[in-house]
Design a protein around this motif. Sequence first.
Motif, short mmCIF file in Angstrom:
data_model
loop_
_atom_site.label_atom_id
_atom_site.label_comp_id
_atom_site.label_asym_id
_atom_site.label_seq_id
_atom_site.Cartn_x
_atom_site.Cartn_y
_atom_site.Cartn_z
N THR A 46 0.86 -1.19 0.00
CA THR A 46 0.00 0.00 0.00
C THR A 46 0.89 1.23 0.00
O THR A 46 1.91 1.28 0.68
CB THR A 46 -0.94 0.02 1.22
OG1 THR A 46 -0.17 -0.06 2.40
CG2 THR A 46 -1.94 -1.11 1.16
N ASN A 91 -0.70 8.17 -1.90
CA ASN A 91 -0.36 9.07 -3.00
C ASN A 91 -0.97 10.44 -2.67
O ASN A 91 -2.18 10.55 -2.46
CB ASN A 91 -0.94 8.52 -4.30
CG ASN A 91 -0.46 9.27 -5.52
OD1 ASN A 91 0.41 10.10 -5.42
ND2 ASN A 91 -1.07 8.97 -6.65
N VAL A 146 -3.43 3.84 -2.07
CA VAL A 146 -3.44 3.00 -3.27
C VAL A 146 -2.81 1.66 -2.92
O VAL A 146 -1.74 1.61 -2.30
CB VAL A 146 -2.66 3.67 -4.42
CG1 VAL A 146 -2.65 2.79 -5.65
CG2 VAL A 146 -3.24 5.04 -4.74
N THR A 147 -3.46 0.56 -3.31
CA THR A 147 -2.90 -0.78 -3.12
C THR A 147 -2.29 -1.24 -4.43
O THR A 147 -2.94 -1.23 -5.47
CB THR A 147 -3.99 -1.77 -2.67
OG1 THR A 147 -4.57 -1.31 -1.45
CG2 THR A 147 -3.40 -3.15 -2.45
N ILE A 148 -1.05 -1.62 -4.37
CA ILE A 148 -0.33 -2.11 -5.56
C ILE A 148 -0.12 -3.61 -5.38
O ILE A 148 0.50 -4.05 -4.41
CB ILE A 148 1.02 -1.41 -5.74
CG1 ILE A 148 0.81 0.10 -5.87
CG2 ILE A 148 1.75 -1.98 -6.93
CD1 ILE A 148 2.10 0.89 -5.84
N ASN A 149 -0.67 -4.41 -6.28
CA ASN A 149 -0.51 -5.86 -6.23
C ASN A 149 0.61 -6.28 -7.17
O ASN A 149 0.62 -5.90 -8.34
CB ASN A 149 -1.80 -6.57 -6.65
CG ASN A 149 -2.89 -6.38 -5.61
OD1 ASN A 149 -2.63 -6.47 -4.43
ND2 ASN A 149 -4.11 -6.13 -6.06
N ASP A 150 1.53 -7.07 -6.63
CA ASP A 150 2.61 -7.61 -7.45
C ASP A 150 2.02 -8.68 -8.37
O ASP A 150 1.16 -9.46 -7.97
CB ASP A 150 3.67 -8.23 -6.54
CG ASP A 150 4.86 -8.75 -7.31
OD1 ASP A 150 5.10 -8.31 -8.44
OD2 ASP A 150 5.57 -9.63 -6.77
#
Length: 153
Positions: free
Chosen positions: A10, A13, A35-39
């Motif tokens: 997470t 931003n 913002v959640t960033i998924n690999d």
Amino acid sequence: GSVTSEIATTVTNVVTVFGHDQNNVALQGSDSALVTINDVPPSATVAKSLVGLTCADVQYRVKVNNTGTAESLTLTSLNDDGFGAVTSVHDNVLSTNCSVPQTIAVGGIYECEFTARFCGGSHTDTVTATLNDNDNSTITPTSNSLTVNVSAN
């Protein structure tokens, strides 16, 4: 099979805007968002298949019984219909402890082994013995048929 795993990160931003209005007054505004960033997990497979089955080395046992009741017999040859003479190393006969001549007493047995190579998935063969008695009468008994199948799973 494949193995997957997911890692999420997470990030906060923040966006800030600077500007001036119509009277040339400085304005500023900002806002933030989580913002959640998924690999994207890696993915792979491995496959193995049989290309071909070529040759097999098989150890055979030969047993010659003198089932007569009157006299000993002299074994003079042992021949395999697929490999030829099994009393010497040649072609596909890789090793042998079979040898001739052999004297086999009444009720006696001569036993030996040879290793031969065959190519392909299946091989069927028999062994024929040549024996003589003391009157020089010759007999040529043939063994049972033996089939060897080699397969891969």
